[in-house]
Every structure is written in structure tokens, then in C-alpha cells.
Design a protein around this motif. Structure first.
Motif, PDB file in Angstrom:
ATOM      1  N   LYS A  77      -6.258  -0.337  -2.362  1.00  0.00           N
ATOM      2  CA  LYS A  77      -6.064  -1.628  -1.924  1.00  0.00           C
ATOM      3  C   LYS A  77      -5.651  -1.457  -0.486  1.00  0.00           C
ATOM      4  O   LYS A  77      -5.943  -2.609  -0.212  1.00  0.00           O
ATOM      5  CB  LYS A  77      -4.391  -2.127  -2.569  1.00  0.00           C
ATOM      6  CG  LYS A  77      -5.523  -1.962  -4.165  1.00  0.00           C
ATOM      7  CD  LYS A  77      -3.913  -2.542  -5.434  1.00  0.00           C
ATOM      8  CE  LYS A  77      -3.468  -2.089  -5.368  1.00  0.00           C
ATOM      9  NZ  LYS A  77      -3.130  -0.914  -6.108  1.00  0.00           N
ATOM     10  N   THR A  78      -4.053  -1.754  -0.157  1.00  0.00           N
ATOM     11  CA  THR A  78      -3.503  -0.881   0.958  1.00  0.00           C
ATOM     12  C   THR A  78      -4.509  -0.826   2.211  1.00  0.00           C
ATOM     13  O   THR A  78      -4.712  -1.879   3.763  1.00  0.00           O
ATOM     14  CB  THR A  78      -2.370  -0.552   1.195  1.00  0.00           C
ATOM     15  OG1 THR A  78      -1.244  -1.038   0.193  1.00  0.00           O
ATOM     16  CG2 THR A  78      -1.506  -1.196   2.441  1.00  0.00           C
ATOM     17  N   THR A  79      -5.432  -0.078   2.135  1.00  0.00           N
ATOM     18  CA  THR A  79      -6.474   0.737   2.856  1.00  0.00           C
ATOM     19  C   THR A  79      -7.298  -0.270   2.791  1.00  0.00           C
ATOM     20  O   THR A  79      -7.403  -0.458   4.587  1.00  0.00           O
ATOM     21  CB  THR A  79      -6.685   2.048   2.822  1.00  0.00           C
ATOM     22  OG1 THR A  79      -5.533   2.730   1.881  1.00  0.00           O
ATOM     23  CG2 THR A  79      -7.935   2.820   3.306  1.00  0.00           C
ATOM     24  N   THR A 114       3.413  -7.897   4.045  1.00  0.00           N
ATOM     25  CA  THR A 114       2.916  -6.579   4.051  1.00  0.00           C
ATOM     26  C   THR A 114       3.384  -6.016   2.152  1.00  0.00           C
ATOM     27  O   THR A 114       4.374  -6.784   1.887  1.00  0.00           O
ATOM     28  CB  THR A 114       3.232  -5.825   4.918  1.00  0.00           C
ATOM     29  OG1 THR A 114       4.830  -6.549   5.079  1.00  0.00           O
ATOM     30  CG2 THR A 114       1.987  -6.037   5.811  1.00  0.00           C
ATOM     31  N   GLN A 115       3.046  -4.791   2.265  1.00  0.00           N
ATOM     32  CA  GLN A 115       3.748  -4.228   1.428  1.00  0.00           C
ATOM     33  C   GLN A 115       4.926  -3.616   1.479  1.00  0.00           C
ATOM     34  O   GLN A 115       5.686  -4.303   0.257  1.00  0.00           O
ATOM     35  CB  GLN A 115       2.947  -3.591   0.750  1.00  0.00           C
ATOM     36  CG  GLN A 115       3.165  -2.338  -0.903  1.00  0.00           C
ATOM     37  CD  GLN A 115       2.026  -1.273  -1.183  1.00  0.00           C
ATOM     38  OE1 GLN A 115       1.756  -0.863  -0.973  1.00  0.00           O
ATOM     39  NE2 GLN A 115       2.350  -0.484  -2.723  1.00  0.00           N
ATOM     40  N   GLU A 116       5.513  -3.105   2.411  1.00  0.00           N
ATOM     41  CA  GLU A 116       6.564  -3.101   2.598  1.00  0.00           C
ATOM     42  C   GLU A 116       7.309  -3.997   3.471  1.00  0.00           C
ATOM     43  O   GLU A 116       6.198  -4.822   4.003  1.00  0.00           O
ATOM     44  CB  GLU A 116       6.714  -1.469   3.443  1.00  0.00           C
ATOM     45  CG  GLU A 116       6.153  -0.458   2.703  1.00  0.00           C
ATOM     46  CD  GLU A 116       6.112   0.639   3.861  1.00  0.00           C
ATOM     47  OE1 GLU A 116       6.529   1.587   4.515  1.00  0.00           O
ATOM     48  OE2 GLU A 116       4.267   1.209   4.026  1.00  0.00           O
ATOM     49  N   LEU A 126      -1.941 -10.875   1.286  1.00  0.00           N
ATOM     50  CA  LEU A 126      -1.098 -11.008  -0.089  1.00  0.00           C
ATOM     51  C   LEU A 126      -1.333  -9.102  -0.810  1.00  0.00           C
ATOM     52  O   LEU A 126      -1.191  -9.041  -0.925  1.00  0.00           O
ATOM     53  CB  LEU A 126      -0.460 -11.524  -0.997  1.00  0.00           C
ATOM     54  CG  LEU A 126      -0.218 -13.313  -0.379  1.00  0.00           C
ATOM     55  CD1 LEU A 126      -0.560 -14.039  -1.523  1.00  0.00           C
ATOM     56  CD2 LEU A 126       1.025 -13.250  -0.584  1.00  0.00           C
ATOM     57  N   ASP A 127      -0.344  -8.438   0.617  1.00  0.00           N
ATOM     58  CA  ASP A 127      -0.282  -6.926  -0.682  1.00  0.00           C
ATOM     59  C   ASP A 127       1.010  -6.864  -1.829  1.00  0.00           C
ATOM     60  O   ASP A 127       2.291  -6.123  -1.313  1.00  0.00           O
ATOM     61  CB  ASP A 127       0.291  -5.927   0.100  1.00  0.00           C
ATOM     62  CG  ASP A 127      -0.574  -4.672  -0.186  1.00  0.00           C
ATOM     63  OD1 ASP A 127      -1.049  -4.611  -1.200  1.00  0.00           O
ATOM     64  OD2 ASP A 127      -0.989  -3.621   0.596  1.00  0.00           O
ATOM     65  N   GLU A 128       0.826  -6.947  -2.933  1.00  0.00           N
ATOM     66  CA  GLU A 128       2.047  -6.537  -3.860  1.00  0.00           C
ATOM     67  C   GLU A 128       2.878  -7.925  -3.806  1.00  0.00           C
ATOM     68  O   GLU A 128       3.762  -6.432  -3.102  1.00  0.00           O
ATOM     69  CB  GLU A 128       2.001  -5.244  -4.385  1.00  0.00           C
ATOM     70  CG  GLU A 128       1.389  -4.451  -4.545  1.00  0.00           C
ATOM     71  CD  GLU A 128       1.342  -2.948  -5.285  1.00  0.00           C
ATOM     72  OE1 GLU A 128       2.025  -2.906  -5.535  1.00  0.00           O
ATOM     73  OE2 GLU A 128       0.293  -2.440  -5.029  1.00  0.00           O
ATOM     74  N   PRO A 129       2.714  -8.354  -3.811  1.00  0.00           N
ATOM     75  CA  PRO A 129       4.437  -9.602  -2.979  1.00  0.00           C
ATOM     76  C   PRO A 129       5.081  -9.682  -4.115  1.00  0.00           C
ATOM     77  O   PRO A 129       6.385  -9.978  -3.258  1.00  0.00           O
ATOM     78  CB  PRO A 129       3.841 -10.656  -1.990  1.00  0.00           C
ATOM     79  CG  PRO A 129       2.354 -10.989  -3.311  1.00  0.00           C
ATOM     80  CD  PRO A 129       1.996  -9.364  -3.460  1.00  0.00           C
TER      81      PRO A 129
HETATM   82 MG   LIG Z   1      -0.711  -0.852  -1.771  1.00  0.00          MG
END
Ligand SMILES: [Mg+2]
Ligand SMILES: Nc1ncnc2c1ncn2[C@@H]1O[C@H](COP(=O)(O)OP(=O)(O)OP(=O)(O)O)[C@@H](O)[C@H]1O
Lengths: 313, 389
Positions: free
Chosen positions: A44-46, A84-86, A160-163
């Protein structure tokens, strides 16, 4: 039909031997809340990084707003917001300053920026914490700050990456409502998560991916229609003979039934009044039973059936 | 952009460890130097060094040495040495009576390829060690120069005169480095080293900027990379914020040296300040460049950077005083590109030469390498798509 906002075709991304994205394709229409659902490491993030042209990919085309996205497509980037996820905030700046800093990368006008920043602070409900430094925020509050930094400039397209990781259920609900609000205001949203309930509740269209491949895409209903099972019936029973279980299996529309000592679980595909048929049978056999309930399949079931494994390990 | 600058500067000011080290290094070490070398200022006024000289008329270098010694002991010309030409026995007598600090004599071997000048110091270390070390450095430098000239004379006689000229400049430079001829104090030279090193240590902060602007090295970098701001513009903004901070810190440090520790930088304090600021710029750009190279993370980059800083400092003579002179003799290019050497050379040049030519050459050198490092860093990071994040 209007042109999709994001159009990905046969995208391949390799990390040495590992194929992170394998001929992945996707299209997101304007105004959608698009859910990208997949287990950890599914890519997903990729995918998001490729769309944002942070990552170099091996093959495929990506178009955003109908144009090719490049590291110097500043006009496109101006309309995009990324959470971002992080967590990526500056430790030495306060909550307000952080939001102002990131918003300032997009918005030059001072007055407009102040208005946007204040709205963002209210949006993630960090009013009381405006003067706090990120180190002093709890994990969930920090996540909310992370969200605010990504959306303060009111972008047209938001990733939104796993917010909502580590956010408590109340705040999570408010964030989800907030996202819907952003969507109502006209933003298109791409949302990744491995929480199915969240995606099911929020997203207008969903893509399920695993191991870098697109498995299925559509609205929740469409996805659910794709699979065989349409109803799950659970009944608490104290005792059940194997012959009885076999008889239940042979009922109409039932394609699987299992008994684990006190709970009978029946999977049905299609048909109506399935529960009624089962209960009639149980009464006829003179079996006494306790709690009884019937559920419609969840995305988890969809995923389970498509991949043959449980989404959340 | 102004906003970006403001927040970058705020970010630096509030970064306590970075702030602490930026100040602590020059201030604390400076204070330690002051306590350790304060005594030097007590014998601030140097008198010429008395030496006994024993010449060997048959040695091919004899005439040259005699001319040089005469020039160095010219009474009207702020002499470096007080020379007494004597026989070996008399010289030893003078030494044991402590009339002279050492005996300069010619090597036994008359082979022109061997170093011609030798030094005998008193066996008991009773004499003033400072004067003795000055004599020692003088002899070392002379022999080094001599060897270089002899080498050139043999391999490429055509270049001899040019070499002579540049090397004689080098010798001139040794004197004030260890001596009093300029208006600067002895201990100032130790502070030059300290200043050069503090400047270079700004490199770690420079590399941090490079790291937080690259998507594959930090989440913050990823966020900055998706924003519609040119990476080069943003990083230059952040680098200038850092430069401003370093300038403030170094100016305070210099003022502290001058006013509290009463280090005498002579009348050209402005020049010292300028050299320091250029030094900071060079340090920051060096760090930015190193931070922009390659994929490895923050930890490795800082390790590499510290290694580079230490090597530069070492080669520029911050640890061993004569190191830079050796480098000058064997690989001069290294001294032109080593920022530490350029900073300390600029400061020494200020102390030695009344004309600022050499000083400005060094400043130009510093500015050039800073520009190269910055451009290099930008070229490495601009419009980049990363292989992995
Ligand atoms: Mg991810
Ligand atoms: N820099 C990298 N080098 C090598 N492999 C990587 C790199 N980044 C990601 N991967 C691999 O690529 C695959 C996809 O990773 P990705 O981060 O896109 O997953 P994800 O769907 O976002 O998972 P999560 O839910 O954990 O965030 C994983 O198998 C991961 O191990």
C-alpha cells in the motif's frame, strides 16, 4: 465519463528480489473516498510513494489529474496532501508552528494560511495543545498532528496512509467523520488501512490488494456480491450429533456447516429465509439452542475467500 | 521562503543538544586553552633566540646556510636569532653555561642529498622548552625545504627558481607561527586551530539538513519531497538559517576569546571574523555534501563526517603543528582543498603578512569549495526518485 484523478496501469516495483508491486492497476475517480485495503507488506505504502513519484518504479504508467507525475511537477504537488504512515513532524516546533510550516510550503498568502491552520487545528481537535511540542503529545495526539500537517492546505487529492493507527476509537470516529467532511468539501481521498471496518464504514470504493497485486475492486456491495457466501449463521447449541450436522449441510443454500463443541456455524450462499430453515430443522430434531444470530459477510470474509487467508493475522 | 527560513532558524535555536554543542565546543575548549596556555602570554615579548653555530666550510650547503642565518639575525630587522659562530668545543661550553639555547651544526655527511643542518640541545631539559621547540621546528623546516629544493634541482632544474620562491615564503611563515613578529600573541595560534575545528564541526548540522530533505533517509524528508517547493530552494534556505546560527555562535565565541580570555587577535579582528564565518560556511557545505551522498543512514553519515573532519584537522596541523608544512612540501593541492587548512592558513597569513593577499586567497578558496560542495549536494539530490524508502 470524466477522466480519473489517478490512473495506474501495470505498475511494477521491485526491491532487489522482492516484487513489491506486480502489474498493479488502479483508477480513482474524482470525489471518491477510495480505500486501499491489504495486509502488512502488501504494497500500500509503496503504491502511494510511486504515485507521489518519490519512488522509482520498474514499469507501468501513473497519471495524476491526467498528467504524468514527476519529482518536479510542482503544480500537481500543490493540489495534493499527504499524511504519511510514519509521523513526520519537526520536534523543535510547536503544534501550531508545525502545521503552519507545512502549510506554508503550499500556501503563500499569510492571512489565508492563518485561517487554514486554525481550521486544521480545530479539525484534529488539538486546540488545547497548540503550544505543545510534539514530544509532549501522546501517540494518538501526535497522529492527529501528523494528519493536520498533511491536510491543512485543503488539497484536492489527499492520501492518508493508515492515519488512525494508535488513535482511540472516539478520536478515530471523529477523524473518519472529518475525512468525510473533507470529501464533502470536494476532496478526493485515497485511504489505506488494514482495518476493514474502518474502510467499510468510510470508503465509497475499495480495492483489495495482497502481495503487490490487485485482487478486487468495487463498492462494498460489489465486493460482497463477488463471493459465494452471503450469510453466516451462528447458533449456540450444547450438543449436536454428526448425522445432524450432515443433515444441516444438506439443507438448501448451505454450503458449509461446522460445530466446535458449543457453537454451530453455517455458511450460506444466496437464498432467503436461510435462518428460518435451519431453526425449523433444529426444532424438528428437538434440539434446544441459545443465542442465535445471522450476519452478512464482512470485508474480512471477502478477503478471506479471495486470498484464502485471514486478513488480520 | 521567509517563513521557511524563520522556522528553520527557530528549529535550530530550540534544538538544545545542537545549541549546546555549537557553543560548548568553542567556549569550553577555549577556556581550557586559556588556562593551559595562559602562561604563554606572560612571556609574550620574545627576545631573539641565542644559538651557537658551527659551520663546516667544506659542506656544499655551507654558504647558503650562512647567508640565511645572517639574514635571520640582522639586528635592524627584528631578528629571529642571535648567532655566534664558534668551534664545536666552544659551542658546547656556551651551551652548558646556558649562554645559548642550542647548537646548530652541519651534518657529518657532505652528501647534498642528506639534510644538512643538525641541532644539539642541552641534554638536561633545563632550558626553556618553548625556545628549544622553536629551534627544533626551525631546523626541521629548513631541512624539509632543502630536501624539496634538492629534489627539484635534480629532477626538473627549470622549475627551481619558482620552487625556491614558494619555499622561502614557507620559511618566512614558520617564524611568526612560532614567534612573536606579528602583533598577535603566541596563544592566538592555538585559538586559530580551535576556531578552524569549531567551523568544521558545523558540518554535522549541515549533514542533518541533507538527511531531513531526502525522502529515503527520513519521513520528514518524504514529506518535504511531496511539497511543491523546490528542494534546492528549501535546502538553501535551511542552510542559510544554519549559517546564521553558526555565525552568531562563532561571533560570540570570538568576542569571548577577545574580551574575556583576552586573546590578542591584533588589530585585524574584522578579518579574523570574516575568515571564521567563511570557515563556518565551508564546514556547513561540507556536511551538506557528505549528507547528500549515497543511501546510508544518519548514523553512518555522521561517522564518515567525523572521520573526514578529523583527517582534515590533522592534515591541517591542528594536532601536530608542522603537519601542514609537510603536506605543503609533498602534496600542496591537499592544502588548497582542505577547509581546515584554508581556515588556519587564512588566520596565520593574517598574523604573518602585512598585505592581505594570501589571506584573501584562502578566503576565496573557502568560498569556492563551499560553492562546489553546495552545488554538488544539490545536484545529487534534486529531482530524485528513490530506489527504496
Ligand atoms: Mg504502509
Ligand atoms: N526500502 C525497501 N527495501 C526493500 N523492501 C522494501 C522496502 N520498502 C518496502 N519493502 C517491501 O515491500 C513490500 C511492500 O511494503 P509496503 O510498505 O508498501 O507495505 P504496506 O502495504 O504499506 O504495509 P503496512 O500495512 O505494514 O504499512 C514489503 O514486503 C516490504 O518488505
Amino acid at each position: 465519463m470524466t477522466q480519473p484523478i489517478i490512473q495506474i496501469e501495470s505498475l511494477v516495483k521491485r526491491y532487489r528480489d522482492l516484487i513489491a508491486l506486480d502489474h498493479f492497476q488502479l483508477s480513482v475517480e474524482e470525489g471518491e473516498i477510495f480505500g486501499l485495503l491489504g495486509p502488512n507488506g502488501s504494497g500500500k505504502t509503496t503504491t502511494i510513494h510511486c504515485i507521489l513519484s518519490l519512488l522509482a518504479y520498474d514499469k507501468g504508467t501513473i497519471r495524476v489529474f491526467g498528467q504524468e507525475m514527476r519529482p518536479d511537477s510542482y503544480e500537481l504537488k500543490r493540489q495534493i496532501g499527504v499524511v504519511t504512515q510514519e509521523v513526520a513532524v519537526i520536534d523543535e516546533l510547536t503544534v501550531y508552528e508545525n502545521i503552519d510550516y507545512f502549510c506554508g510550503l503550499y500556501i503563500r498568502d499569510k492571512k489565508l494560511r492563518r485561517q487554514y491552520v486554525e481550521e486544521a487545528v480545530r479539525f484534529v481537535e488539538l486546540d488545547e495543545f497548540q503550544k505543545f511540542y510534539p514530544k509532549k503529545l501522546s501517540g494518538g495526539l501526535l497522529r492527529r498532528l501528523n494528519i493536520a500537517c498533511g491536510i491543512a492546505h485543503k488539497p484536492r487529492l489527499i492520501f492518508l496512509d493508515e492515519p488512525t493507527v494508535a488513535v482511540d476509537p472516539q478520536s478515530r470516529n471523529r477523524i473518519l467523520e472529518g475525512i468525510q467532511e473533507l470529501n464533502r468539501q470536494g476532496a478526493t481521498i485515497v485511504y489505506t488501512s488494514h482495518y476493514m471496518e474502518e474502510v467499510e464504514q468510510l470508503c465509497t470504493r475499495i480495492a483489495i490488494m495482497d502481495k503487490g497485486r490487485l485482487l478486487a475492486a468495487g463498492t462494498t456491495e460489489e465486493l460482497k456480491r463477488m463471493i459465494k457466501k452471503s450469510e453466516i449463521i451462528s447458533i449456540d447449541i450444547l450438543d449436536l450429533q454428526p448425522e445432524q450436522l450432515a443433515a444441516i449441510r444438506s439443507l438448501r443454500h448451505v454450503y458449509e456447516a461446522s460445530f466446535d463443541g458449543h457453537c454451530l456455524k453455517i455458511l450460506c450462499s444466496g437464498g432467503t429465509h436461510n435462518l428460518l430453515h435451519v431453526l425449523e430443522y433444529l426444532q424438528a430434531e428437538g434440539l434446544s439452542f441459545g443465542r442465535t444470530y445471522s450476519e452478512l459477510p464482512s470485508l474480512n470474509d471477502v478477503f478471506l475467500e479471495i486470498t484464502g487467508k485471514e486478513l488480520r493475522d | 521562503m521567509l517563513l521557511h527560513f524563520k522556522y528553520s532558524f527557530l528549529e535550530l535555536l530550540r534544538n538544545r543538544p545542537q545549541m549546546f554543542w555549537a557553543f560548548a565546543f568553542p567556549l569550553l575548549v577555549g577556556t581550557m586553552f586559556h588556562l593551559a596556555f595562559g602562561r604563554l602570554d606572560a612571556d609574550e615579548l620574545f627576545s631573539p633566540v641565542p644559538v651557537a653555530v658551527v659551520l663546516d666550510a667544506e659542506h656544499p650547503a655551507c654558504d647558503g646556510i650562512r647567508h640565511m642565518l645572517d639574514a635571520l639575525s640582522e639586528p635592524e630587522d627584528d631578528p629571529f636569532l642571535i648567532v655566534t659562530y664558534v668551534s664545536m668545543e666552544d659551542a658546547e661550553a656556551l651551551l652548558s653555561e646556558k649562554e645559548v639555547y642550542g647548537i646548530l651544526h652541519m651534518a657529518e655527511s657532505r652528501d647534498p642529498a642528506k639534510p644538512p643542518l643538525c641541532l644539539t640541545l642541552s641534554a638536561e631539559m633545563s632550558g626553556d622548552p618553548l625556545y628549544q621547540s622553536i629551534l627544533n621546528a626551525f631546523v626541521d623546516q629548513f631541512n624539509l625545504t632543502y630536501a624539496a629544493i634538492a629534489d627539484i634541482a635534480q629532477t626538473d632544474p627549470a622549475k627551481l627558481s619558482a620552487a625556491m620562491e614558494s619555499l622561502s615564503a614557507e620559511t618566512a611563515y614558520l617564524r611568526p607561527e612560532t614567534l612573536e613578529t606579528s602583533s598577535m600573541s603566541q596563544s592566538a595560534s592555538y585559538f586559530f586551530s580551535l576556531i578552524a575545528m569549531s567551523c568544521l564541526f558545523a558540518a554535522t548540522a549541515g549533514s542533518e539538513i541533507a538527511i531531513t530533505n531526502q525522502a529515503n533517509l527520513s519521513p520528514l524528508g518524504a514529506r518535504k519531497c511531496v511539497s511543491p517547493v523546490r528542494r534546492s530552494a528549501a535546502t538553501l534556505c535551511e542552510l542559510s538559517a544554519l549559517l546564521l546560527q553558526e555565525c552568531v555562535v562563532m561571533t560570540i565565541a570570538l568576542l569571548y576569546y577577545r574580551n574575556v580570555l583576552s586573546v590578542d587577535f591584533g588589530s585585524r579582528f574584522g578579518y579574523v571574523l570574516l575568515a571564521t564565518l567563511c570557515g563556518c560556511l565551508a564546514g556547513i557545505s561540507l556536511g551538506y555534501f557528505v549528507g547528500s551522498i549515497g543511501q546510508f543512514g544518519r548514523f553512518q553519515k555522521n561517522g564518515i563526517l567525523v572521520a573526514i573532519i578529523m583527517t582534515c584537522s590533522m592534515l591541517s596541523g591542528l594536532m601536530i603543528n608542522t603537519m601542514r608544512l609537510y603536506v605543503e612540501a609533498f602534496c600542496p593541492l591537499l592544502n588548497r582543498i582542505n577547509p581546515a587548512a584554508l581556515i588556519s592558513d587564512a588566520l596565520y597569513a593574517l598574523a604573518v603578512y602585512p598585505s592581505p593577499d594570501r589571506y584573501f586567497k584562502n578566503i576565496a578558496g573557502l568560498l569556492t569549495i563551499s560553492a562546489l560542495f553546495c552545488l554538488g549536494g544539490i545536484a545529487l539530490t534534486r529531482r530524485k526518485k528513490y530506489a527504496g524508502i
